[in-house]
Design an enzyme around this catalytic site. Structure first.
Site, PDB file in Angstrom:
ATOM      1  N   CYS A   2       0.900  -1.314   0.281  1.00 56.57           N
ATOM      2  CA  CYS A   2      -0.094  -0.141   0.122  1.00 56.57           C
ATOM      3  C   CYS A   2       0.990   1.218   0.122  1.00 56.57           C
ATOM      4  O   CYS A   2       2.019   1.203   0.448  1.00 56.57           O
ATOM      5  CB  CYS A   2      -0.952   0.186   1.152  1.00 56.57           C
ATOM      6  SG  CYS A   2      -1.933  -1.344   1.565  1.00 56.57           S
ATOM      7  N   ARG A  27       3.582  -0.601  -4.753  1.00 57.23           N
ATOM      8  CA  ARG A  27       3.465  -1.038  -3.570  1.00 57.23           C
ATOM      9  C   ARG A  27       2.055  -1.887  -3.300  1.00 57.23           C
ATOM     10  O   ARG A  27       1.835  -2.222  -2.319  1.00 57.23           O
ATOM     11  CB  ARG A  27       3.847  -0.007  -2.521  1.00 57.23           C
ATOM     12  CG  ARG A  27       5.054   0.507  -2.618  1.00 57.23           C
ATOM     13  CD  ARG A  27       5.325   1.753  -1.380  1.00 57.23           C
ATOM     14  NE  ARG A  27       5.250   1.125  -0.311  1.00 57.23           N
ATOM     15  CZ  ARG A  27       6.226   1.134   0.494  1.00 57.23           C
ATOM     16  NH1 ARG A  27       7.422   1.317   0.149  1.00 57.23           N
ATOM     17  NH2 ARG A  27       6.202   0.477   1.876  1.00 57.23           N
ATOM     18  N   TRP A  72      -3.342  -2.567  -1.420  1.00 62.48           N
ATOM     19  CA  TRP A  72      -3.125  -3.985  -1.653  1.00 62.48           C
ATOM     20  C   TRP A  72      -3.742  -4.456  -0.588  1.00 62.48           C
ATOM     21  O   TRP A  72      -3.496  -4.318   0.571  1.00 62.48           O
ATOM     22  CB  TRP A  72      -1.535  -4.362  -1.533  1.00 62.48           C
ATOM     23  CG  TRP A  72      -1.259  -5.507  -1.758  1.00 62.48           C
ATOM     24  CD1 TRP A  72      -0.764  -6.019  -2.840  1.00 62.48           C
ATOM     25  CD2 TRP A  72      -1.191  -6.832  -0.584  1.00 62.48           C
ATOM     26  NE1 TRP A  72      -0.548  -7.317  -2.918  1.00 62.48           N
ATOM     27  CE2 TRP A  72      -0.571  -7.959  -1.382  1.00 62.48           C
ATOM     28  CE3 TRP A  72      -1.151  -6.939   0.402  1.00 62.48           C
ATOM     29  CZ2 TRP A  72      -0.453  -9.093  -1.030  1.00 62.48           C
ATOM     30  CZ3 TRP A  72      -1.128  -8.385   1.329  1.00 62.48           C
ATOM     31  CH2 TRP A  72      -0.755  -9.412   0.346  1.00 62.48           C
ATOM     32  N   ASN A  98      -1.631   1.976   6.313  1.00 62.94           N
ATOM     33  CA  ASN A  98      -0.860   0.614   5.843  1.00 62.94           C
ATOM     34  C   ASN A  98      -0.732   0.049   6.905  1.00 62.94           C
ATOM     35  O   ASN A  98      -0.459   0.260   8.486  1.00 62.94           O
ATOM     36  CB  ASN A  98       0.257   0.875   5.181  1.00 62.94           C
ATOM     37  CG  ASN A  98       0.501   1.555   4.080  1.00 62.94           C
ATOM     38  OD1 ASN A  98      -0.620   1.859   3.265  1.00 62.94           O
ATOM     39  ND2 ASN A  98       1.417   2.386   3.460  1.00 62.94           N
ATOM     40  N   GLY A  99      -0.923  -1.469   6.970  1.00 61.84           N
ATOM     41  CA  GLY A  99      -0.647  -2.119   8.249  1.00 61.84           C
ATOM     42  C   GLY A  99      -1.999  -2.991   8.333  1.00 61.84           C
ATOM     43  O   GLY A  99      -2.747  -3.227   7.499  1.00 61.84           O
ATOM     44  N   GLU A 481      15.989 -18.848  -7.762  1.00 63.61           N
ATOM     45  CA  GLU A 481      15.840 -17.506  -8.075  1.00 63.61           C
ATOM     46  C   GLU A 481      15.180 -17.536  -9.514  1.00 63.61           C
ATOM     47  O   GLU A 481      14.084 -16.648  -9.717  1.00 63.61           O
ATOM     48  CB  GLU A 481      16.960 -16.536  -8.076  1.00 63.61           C
ATOM     49  CG  GLU A 481      16.704 -15.152  -8.522  1.00 63.61           C
ATOM     50  CD  GLU A 481      15.727 -14.332  -7.799  1.00 63.61           C
ATOM     51  OE1 GLU A 481      15.130 -14.780  -6.713  1.00 63.61           O
ATOM     52  OE2 GLU A 481      15.418 -13.033  -8.359  1.00 63.61           O
ATOM     53  N   LYS A 485      11.424 -16.041 -10.275  1.00 66.87           N
ATOM     54  CA  LYS A 485      11.045 -14.647 -11.062  1.00 66.87           C
ATOM     55  C   LYS A 485       9.985 -15.341 -12.328  1.00 66.87           C
ATOM     56  O   LYS A 485       9.148 -14.664 -12.649  1.00 66.87           O
ATOM     57  CB  LYS A 485      12.334 -14.692 -12.114  1.00 66.87           C
ATOM     58  CG  LYS A 485      13.445 -13.680 -11.335  1.00 66.87           C
ATOM     59  CD  LYS A 485      13.285 -12.127 -11.010  1.00 66.87           C
ATOM     60  CE  LYS A 485      12.397 -12.087  -9.812  1.00 66.87           C
ATOM     61  NZ  LYS A 485      13.172 -11.959  -8.572  1.00 66.87           N
ATOM     62  N   GLU A 488       6.626 -15.839 -10.498  1.00 65.81           N
ATOM     63  CA  GLU A 488       5.985 -14.337 -10.006  1.00 65.81           C
ATOM     64  C   GLU A 488       5.592 -13.538 -11.170  1.00 65.81           C
ATOM     65  O   GLU A 488       4.457 -12.769 -11.204  1.00 65.81           O
ATOM     66  CB  GLU A 488       6.510 -13.729  -8.906  1.00 65.81           C
ATOM     67  CG  GLU A 488       7.760 -13.165  -9.214  1.00 65.81           C
ATOM     68  CD  GLU A 488       8.740 -12.591  -8.099  1.00 65.81           C
ATOM     69  OE1 GLU A 488       7.983 -11.996  -7.252  1.00 65.81           O
ATOM     70  OE2 GLU A 488      10.140 -12.432  -8.534  1.00 65.81           O
ATOM     71  N   HIS A 504      15.346 -38.187  -6.297  1.00 68.05           N
ATOM     72  CA  HIS A 504      14.538 -38.881  -4.922  1.00 68.05           C
ATOM     73  C   HIS A 504      13.125 -38.340  -4.856  1.00 68.05           C
ATOM     74  O   HIS A 504      12.442 -38.296  -3.715  1.00 68.05           O
ATOM     75  CB  HIS A 504      15.375 -37.927  -3.779  1.00 68.05           C
ATOM     76  CG  HIS A 504      16.569 -38.635  -3.713  1.00 68.05           C
ATOM     77  ND1 HIS A 504      17.039 -39.948  -3.492  1.00 68.05           N
ATOM     78  CD2 HIS A 504      18.126 -37.618  -3.846  1.00 68.05           C
ATOM     79  CE1 HIS A 504      18.420 -40.088  -3.333  1.00 68.05           C
ATOM     80  NE2 HIS A 504      19.065 -38.708  -3.539  1.00 68.05           N
ATOM     81  N   LYS A 601       5.402  -4.699  -4.042  1.00 68.37           N
ATOM     82  CA  LYS A 601       6.642  -4.473  -3.517  1.00 68.37           C
ATOM     83  C   LYS A 601       6.631  -4.109  -2.145  1.00 68.37           C
ATOM     84  O   LYS A 601       5.694  -3.383  -1.728  1.00 68.37           O
ATOM     85  CB  LYS A 601       7.180  -3.286  -4.362  1.00 68.37           C
ATOM     86  CG  LYS A 601       8.687  -3.089  -4.305  1.00 68.37           C
ATOM     87  CD  LYS A 601       9.255  -3.876  -5.394  1.00 68.37           C
ATOM     88  CE  LYS A 601      10.883  -3.835  -5.440  1.00 68.37           C
ATOM     89  NZ  LYS A 601      11.441  -4.974  -5.884  1.00 68.37           N
TER      90      LYS A 601
END
Ligand code: F6R
Length: 606
Positions: A2, A27, A72, A98-99, A481, A485, A488, A504, A601
């Protein structure tokens, strides 16, 4: 997570808020809204992007004080009603937040019993009603906010305005960042400096528990005990231009392409060619102290954690200190044993990731010595740590991390060199690593030149339902990584495994419909990796090999060949083709590359 923006000054607030929100959209981007104070509060908010909000803000939306938000969703689905700001029933108080307010349900029940009418499903609306309950009898807005916050359990960064006090904005922080921006007879506040750099470079970060009152002519900050606190403004070196796409189609491609320069900036002034050591003044440790640690424990989340795995390997190899990496989000919850002779290293691009911050705070409570490898100067994690290394990679705007990942790996190489050279790493090996690091920016340019080939490969593999990424030892974090990438930003399912683990279990997944990206550097494990490729091909699996040589067509369908560096540093170069592969797969699939669904983000909530 947010974005918050606030403005008070002589100018029209709405364009400033909209511009700030656009800068913060990375964000959170499921809804947006703003409130302007001008003979009462005027509000517009919509489900959708900041551009959708701008489209419904009329030209005559005048007023020189206001607050805005890009969301968000945490409580309640994205909708016009759940978008921030939230107003009290009498429309006197407006809040952006935010939070997460953990006792929101309990507070809501009490407020409803007391006559408050809720119009959204959010936890934030509780704050607007709580503040409205005390604002009348309070001497000031900050007193009303402080009184309301005493009843709240949870995390917040908030900005609040009161229609009857049209000259001031109150902001407060507990677990979610708030930065003040100091202008000429104007004040700004935001959840991120990104919203401020167009207007000012002079900023003040609030600490948890602090509250600030902003007026056009300045600001006052208060601690949790309501006493004034003295804050020194900090000058940020990030510029508005860092937040433009710079002619690239997406921020992600711009940030991938910046890596020769960002890696050079992480190295600048830190390599000593005389003694083959690294100068890391920010560690705040002398040689004796640097020698005293018997273990290194690295924590971070998501891609930061994977770069920490590269870091652990570098430290074990170069400094011969046992080192391992763990997700900060797990570490903080498992009552870790904190040892005095362990050096803890926290990694964060944003410096605001709540899980990482909470893990650092837990470590500090238990007396741990914590270094931060952080990109954002003055961020919460940087402030909390005992010392550290700044990346100087410039702001990362695209949600998926790329340039911060490589710069973090480079910062770990510097740290490993430092820890190694105060122990047993020979001058010759120190020199080898220094020279390897200096070669990196030019070699990254060579990898970037492979983009046309990688784009073709992305087009070829993008229709896979699922992809496997494998690597061994140094190659395994690279594989993780790469898978991260791809999933996402392209939403193609991807799994990463140590190549040694395939047989295995996960080998059962291999077939023509599940291609494998294999990280195969020319190191001591080459033969073992090639054997794994043979096993995959024997099951009809397609293989895209990323390494230092082309493979027999019997072992790989396609090969991306990157330049060699020193084997310890090769993971940095091997990561870049995987960034480009994910980027072009996402473009081929028509994804929203810079703002992938469900993500944001800076994850500043638990
Ligand atoms: C992945 C990604 C995330 C972040 C993670 C930590 O591309 O960006 O996995 O790496 O959320 O973020 P920071 O580094 O800001 O703590």
């Amino acid at each position: 997570m947010c974005g918050i923006v606030a403005y008070v000054g002589p100018k029209d607030a709405a364009p400033i808020l909209l511009e700030g929100l656009a800068r913060l959209e990375y964000r959170g981007y499921d809804s947006a809204g703003l409130v302007i104070s001008n003979k009462g509060l005027k509000m517009r908010k919509v489900k959708g992007r900041v551009a959708d909000l701008a489209a419904v803000v009329p030209a005559r939306f005048k007023g020189t004080l206001g607050i805005g938000h890009t969301r968000w969703a945490t409580h309640g689905a994205p909708s016009d009603a759940n978008a921030h700001p939230h107003l009290s029933t009498d429309e006197r108080v407006a809040v952006v937040h935010n939070g997460v307010i953990e006792n929101a349900d309990e507070l809501r029940a009490k407020l409803e019993a007391d006559g408050a009418v809720f119009v959204s499903e959010t936890d934030t609306e509780v704050l607007a009603h709580l503040i409205a309950r005390t604002v009348e009898e309070s001497d000031s807005l900050e007193e009303a906010v402080r009184t309301a916050l005493k009843r709240v359990v949870g995390t917040y960064g908030i900005a609040v305005i009161d229609a009857r006090r049209p000259g001031e904005v109150v902001v407060a922080r507990n677990g979610s960042p708030i930065v003040l921006g100091i202008g000429e007879k104007e004040m700004f506040a935001a959840s991120d400096v990104a919203a401020l750099v167009r207007y000012t470079r002079q900023v003040v970060h609030l600490e948890d528990g602090e509250l600030a009152v902003l007026r056009a002519d300045g600001f006052t900050t208060f601690g949790g005990d309501a006493r004034e606190t003295a804050k020194e403004p900090l000058t940020v070196d990030w510029e508005a231009g860092h937040y433009d796409t710079g002619g690239y189609e997406h921020y992600l491609l711009k940030e991938i392409s910046e890596q020769p320069e960002t890696v050079a900036r992480t190295l600048r002034g830190r390599l000593d060619d005389r003694f083959h050591i690294a100068h890391l003044g920010g560690l705040n440790m002398d040689a004796r102290e640097s020698r005293s640690f018997r273990r290194v424990k690295i924590i971070g989340c998501g891609s930061a954690y994977y770069s920490g795995q590269i870091g652990a390997q570098l430290i074990e190899e170069l400094a011969r200190i046992p080192a391992d990496a763990e997700p900060a989000s797990e570490f903080r919850y498992r009552s870790p044993v904190v040892e005095p002779d362990t050096l803890y290293v926290a990694i964060s691009q944003s410096g605001e990731t709540y899980d990482t911050l909470a893990a650092v705070q837990e470590l500090k409570r238990k007396g741990g010595r914590v270094l931060g490898i952080v990109n954002t100067v003055g961020s919460a994690i940087a402030r909390e740590c005992d010392g550290g290394v700044y990346l100087h990679a410039g702001p990362e705007v695209s949600v998926a991390s790329t340039k911060a990942f490589t710069s973090t790996a480079v910062a770990f190489a510097l740290l490993a060199l430092h820890l190694g050279r105060v122990r047993d790493l020979s001058p010759a090996d120190g020199r080898r690593i220094c020279e390897g690091l200096r070669r990196l920016p030019r070699q990254i340019e060579e990898v970037l030149a492979l983009e046309p080939q990688i784009k073709e490969l992305a087009d070829k593999y993008a229709d896979a339902a699922s992809m496997m990424f494998v690597g061994r030892v140094r190659g395994y974090p690279v594989a993780r990584e790469g898978a991260q990438k791809l999933k996402e930003i392209s939403y193609v399912h991807a799994e990463a495994y140590p190549a040694s683990e395939l047989k295995h279990g996960p080998l059962a997944l291999i077939g023509p419909e599940t291609p494998t990206v294999a990280i195969v550097p020319d190191d001591e494990l080459l033969d073992k990796n090639l054997t794994t490729l043979g096993e995959i091909r024997a099951r009809g699996g397609r293989v895209l090999m990323v390494g230092h040589r082309t493979a027999d067509p019997k072992l790989a369908d396609d090969c991306v060949v990157v330049p060699r560096n020193e084997i310890e540093l090769d993971p940095i170069l091997l990561t870049i083709p995987l960034q480009l592969l994910a980027y072009h797969a996402a473009v081929a699939l028509g994804r929203d590359v810079d703002k992938p669904r469900n993500l944001a983000k800076s994850v500043t909530v638990e």
